[in-house]
Design a protein around this motif. Structure first.
Motif, short mmCIF file in Angstrom:
data_model
loop_
_atom_site.label_atom_id
_atom_site.label_comp_id
_atom_site.label_asym_id
_atom_site.label_seq_id
_atom_site.Cartn_x
_atom_site.Cartn_y
_atom_site.Cartn_z
N GLY A 14 2.88 -5.98 0.82
CA GLY A 14 2.82 -7.34 1.36
C GLY A 14 1.50 -8.03 0.79
N PRO A 15 1.00 -8.70 1.76
CA PRO A 15 -0.51 -9.13 1.53
C PRO A 15 -1.45 -8.20 1.50
CG PRO A 15 0.22 -9.64 3.77
CD PRO A 15 1.39 -9.02 3.13
N VAL A 16 -1.32 -6.92 2.14
CA VAL A 16 -2.44 -5.88 2.13
C VAL A 16 -2.52 -5.03 0.88
CG1 VAL A 16 -3.37 -4.13 3.38
CG2 VAL A 16 -1.90 -5.94 4.52
N ALA A 50 2.50 11.26 -7.07
CA ALA A 50 3.76 11.97 -6.94
C ALA A 50 5.01 11.39 -7.15
CB ALA A 50 3.66 12.34 -5.40
N GLY A 51 4.73 9.98 -7.09
CA GLY A 51 6.26 9.16 -7.49
C GLY A 51 6.85 8.84 -6.12
N LEU A 52 6.23 9.24 -5.02
CA LEU A 52 6.80 8.79 -3.64
C LEU A 52 6.36 7.37 -3.17
CD1 LEU A 52 5.83 11.86 -1.81
CD2 LEU A 52 8.12 11.38 -2.68
N GLU A 53 5.52 6.66 -3.99
CA GLU A 53 5.19 5.32 -4.03
C GLU A 53 5.46 4.71 -5.21
OE1 GLU A 53 4.82 3.84 -1.02
OE2 GLU A 53 4.00 5.29 0.46
N THR A 54 5.96 3.57 -5.31
CA THR A 54 5.92 2.89 -6.56
C THR A 54 4.78 1.98 -6.62
OG1 THR A 54 7.03 0.87 -5.44
CG2 THR A 54 8.31 2.53 -6.71
N VAL A 55 4.33 1.60 -7.89
CA VAL A 55 2.90 0.87 -7.97
C VAL A 55 3.46 -0.52 -8.06
CG1 VAL A 55 1.86 2.73 -8.84
CG2 VAL A 55 3.08 1.12 -10.62
N THR A 56 2.26 -1.56 -7.62
CA THR A 56 2.50 -3.18 -7.90
C THR A 56 2.06 -3.33 -9.12
OG1 THR A 56 1.94 -3.02 -5.44
CG2 THR A 56 1.99 -5.14 -6.70
N GLY A 57 1.10 -2.54 -9.77
CA GLY A 57 0.71 -2.62 -11.25
C GLY A 57 -0.15 -1.51 -11.81
N GLY A 58 -0.23 -1.45 -12.96
CA GLY A 58 -0.80 -0.31 -13.63
C GLY A 58 -0.12 0.68 -14.12
N ALA A 59 -0.40 1.79 -14.81
CA ALA A 59 0.40 2.77 -15.07
C ALA A 59 0.00 4.31 -14.89
CB ALA A 59 0.44 2.70 -16.90
#
Lengths: 363, 364
Positions: A14-16, A50-59
């Motif tokens: 969210g905003p954090v 690990a891939g357990l979290e998606t990223v908001t940006g980057g690779a």
């Protein structure tokens, strides 16, 4: 075995913003430790890898392949969780064999790999047990075993020792170091414990507030912290951070007195700076050559070393580490001198600034 | 050395704070905000005090009489009395009815016949063929109940499991859908049966839709197969929310990190379901299975209202048989109905023991 590349990794909830643009490359076979205070984003960064979290940006790139959108199950990494996350209904053997079964490895091969890992981790006698019947240390080893049987591209450890008692933690730390020496492999290890970081890492990544503060070999971070945060975070007891100033000719002043021979430079003239000096670089001296005079508030005698907690003029607080056993008591007044070659000066923005000194010992 | 130092530092303050927090709070909190709150509750306080004053002296007298150690029994007595009058006494009366004959209502006027009622019920040429039994309606009821139970158990477990799995996923409007699935549980079974009767009857909603779409009317309550199908369907629709809730609670008790570990282990979704979710849910599934079993053996109201046991005796369940034999037939055969009740009661008792066993094992 593989290398890893992170480019401008961002993660917002969210905003954090939890990760605010992290760039890092990790070489094949390296043992890298992410360290930082609670909430600095180190665990999130590990979960992003690990891939357990998606990223908001980057690779995220593993072995030159962009895996940013690849789910965790297809990245070929193994993770040891803080809670171990063993399958409670499966035996130790099945816990370790499960991933191999998923990969479609042949039964005899699975058996050989599980038994080899069990022997390495001293789990052979417990293969038929369920996790519930194991001690904390044994569960920890099963979790590690589950990772190593797979021969993964990268091992990920999320604070794996934090649920163990102190003694076991030290023992397991040594085992992990031995394990890395034995099987090699790229390992990424998250901890808030700087002793684990210092002892295990080839390279330490210090994170704070979702950003990398400094990356480097453990002793480089210790000897040459790039900023105030790293200076305060690495090393125990903490580095003494003393408010100081720079006079018109560029010499350092501490509590209004110029510190002989320390000249951060005229470009800092008039600025408030912070002088950093580690407890072991403060020494007792004769009164005439003292940089400060302090009164001892507390003495901790540990036998092999002694810690003095002292205070001086103008709110000066010093921690002093002395070798061996010292006959100093509470209330004693001591003249102290700072080791000129081991001082650190940080400007108002917290960045380390070079000192006008004889060259420091090689980094 | 520093490792334990640091750790102790991070964990201890939290525990400390909790402990400290609890004790002083009740002492300090009434002080500032008490006045207006107390004023608002003053009438209740007066009422409470009056009640205390009313009951205190006699209770003290009782306590002096029986001793403090036996006071719990005194408090249990009122409920035990109700329970005795409305549960144990009827069971006793029922057993008395089951070993006496005739049509008289009062046990004192009924002749003792021993096990004859049971013998009559159990007199069969072959237990697999209801038609060969002397009391073929009873056995028809047993057969129907068995059929109903098997289909209903399978359907109920499958549908509530599927619903729980879906509702456990992070879907949009999850709270809304959870409420929707639970809603029928709040309805009376009779209401549920009436609603579906209006939908399914000859000139009901479903047939209206069928004919509008150009199809033919289907007489659901004339065909034995359809009647049984809809009985099972309506019963599942009405009760699955309850079992979905139990399974959902079980699913949410499975730690998230186990799923993450499975993901790291490269587990495919189907294998995760079969090797991780179902084994860890199994204790809850067992409880659900036995609960469904008990409820479906007892089934009466929704099926009776929906089909009336028809067509013929195609959906007549045991409980309906008991009800009809005792109260609805022209000759009210209390003895036979009582005997059938005792037999059903024994089966249910067995199933309840089974459920207690599984629940206890789950808790252990």
């Amino acid at each position: 075995m593989a290398g890893l590349e992170l480019r401008a990794i961002r993660k917002d909830y969210g905003p954090v913003a939890v990760l605010k643009g992290v760039d890092l490359s990790i070489a094949d076979g390296e043992f890298v430790v992410f360290v930082g205070p609670s909430g600095c984003g180190k665990s999130t960064l590990l979960r992003v890898i690990a891939g357990l979290e998606t990223v908001t940006g980057g690779a995220v790139t593993i072995d030159g392949q962009d895996v940013t959108r690849v789910p965790a199950s297809d990245r070929g990494l193994a993770m040891v969780f803080q809670s171990y996350a063993l399958y409670p209904h499966m035996s130790v053997y099945d816990n370790m064999a499960f991933a191999l079964e998923n990969m479609g490895v042949a039964k005899p091969e699975i058996d050989a790999r599980v038994r080899r890992a069990a022997a390495m981790l001293r789990l052979t006698d417990y293969l038929a047990r369920k996790p519930g019947a194991l001690s904390g240390g044994q569960r920890q080893r099963v979790a590690i075993g589950r990772a190593i049987v797979r021969d993964p591209k990268i091992f990920l450890f999320d604070e794996p020792l934090s649920n163990l008692d102190a003694e076991l933690r030290v023992a397991t730390r040594k085992e992990l170091a031995a394990l890395h020496a034995e099987i090699g492999g790229t390992m990424i290890y998250v901890t808030h414990d700087q002793v684990e970081a210092m002892t295990l890492a080839d390279r330490i990544v210090v994170l704070n507030g979702g950003r990398i503060e400094q990356v480097g070999r453990p002793l480089d971070l210790y000897n040459e912290p790039a900023n105030l945060f790293v200076a305060g975070f690495i090393g125990s007891p903490r580095m003494n951070l003393l408010p100081a100033g720079v006079d018109a000719v560029g010499a350092l002043t501490l509590a209004g007195r110029a510190l002989a021979g320390v000249t951060p430079g005229a470009q800092l003239a008039g600025e408030a700076v912070t002088l950093g000096v580690r407890p072991e670089h403060v020494g007792l001296c004769a009164a005439p050559e003292a940089d400060a005079t302090v009164a001892v508030d507390l003495v901790e005698q540990l036998g092999g070393e002694t810690f003095l907690y002292a205070s001086g003029q103008a709110d000066l607080k010093l921690t002093i580490r002395l070798d061996g056993q010292v006959g100093v008591g509470r209330g004693d007044i001591l003249p102290v001198r700072f080791d000129r070659a081991r001082l650190h000066v940080f400007d108002a923005a917290g960045r380390a600034r070079p000192l006008g000194l004889a060259p420091r010992s090689p980094a | 050395m520093t490792a334990n130092h640091r750790n102790a530092g991070t964990t201890r303050p939290a525990a400390h704070r909790n402990r400290q927090h609890r004790s002083p709070e009740p002492m300090t909190s009434p002080a500032p905000s008490a006045a207006p709150v107390r004023a608002r509750f003053a009438p209740f306080e007066r009422l409470g005090l009056a009640l205390v004053r009313l009951f205190d002296p006699p209770m003290r007298a009782v306590q002096r009489l029986v001793g403090v150690g036996r006071m719990p029994y005194v408090f249990l007595l009122p409920n035990a009395l109700f329970f005795g009058v409305f549960v144990f006494l009827p069971i006793g009366i029922n057993i008395v009815f089951s070993v006496t004959g005739g049509t008289a209502l009062f046990p004192s006027q009924r002749p003792y016949v021993g096990g004859q009622q049971y013998a009559y019920l159990l007199d069969c040429g072959s237990y697999l063929e209801p038609a060969t039994c002397r009391e073929d309606h009873f056995w028809r009821g047993v057969a129907n109940t068995l059929k109903f139970t098997i289909f209903q158990m399978i359907a109920m477990v499958l549908f509530s499991l599927a619903a729980a799995l879906v509702l456990n996923r992070p879907i949009r409007g999850r709270g809304f859908f959870r409420a929707v699935f639970f809603f029928p549980v709040l309805l009376s079974p009779v209401v549920v049966a009436l609603i579906w009767k209006w939908i399914l009857q000859r000139d009901g909603l479903l047939n209206a839709v069928l004919t509008t779409a150009g199809g033919e009317k289907i007489l659901f309550f004339v065909d034995p197969g359809w009647a049984m199908f809809w009985s099972v369907f309506v019963s599942v629709w009405a009760h699955m929310g309850f079992y979905t809730l139990i399974l959902l609670a079980g699913l949410q008790a499975i730690p998230r990190d186990i799923y993450e570990a499975a993901e790291m282990d490269g587990t495919r979704p189907w294998r995760t379901l079969v090797r991780i979710t179902l084994p860890l849910l199994w204790p809850n599934l067992l409880v659900v299975l036995v609960l469904v079993l008990i409820r479906s053996v007892q089934v009466f109201d929704e099926v009776f209202v929906l089909t009336g046991g028809g067509p013929g005796t195609a959906t007549m369940m045991i409980v309906q048989y008991i009800y009809t034999t005792a109260f609805a037939n022209q000759v009210q055969n209390f003895g036979l109905a009582a005997a059938a009740s005792v037999l059903l009661g024994l089966v249910l008792f067995g199933l309840t023991l089974l459920q207690l066993y599984f629940t206890r094992r789950k808790a252990a």
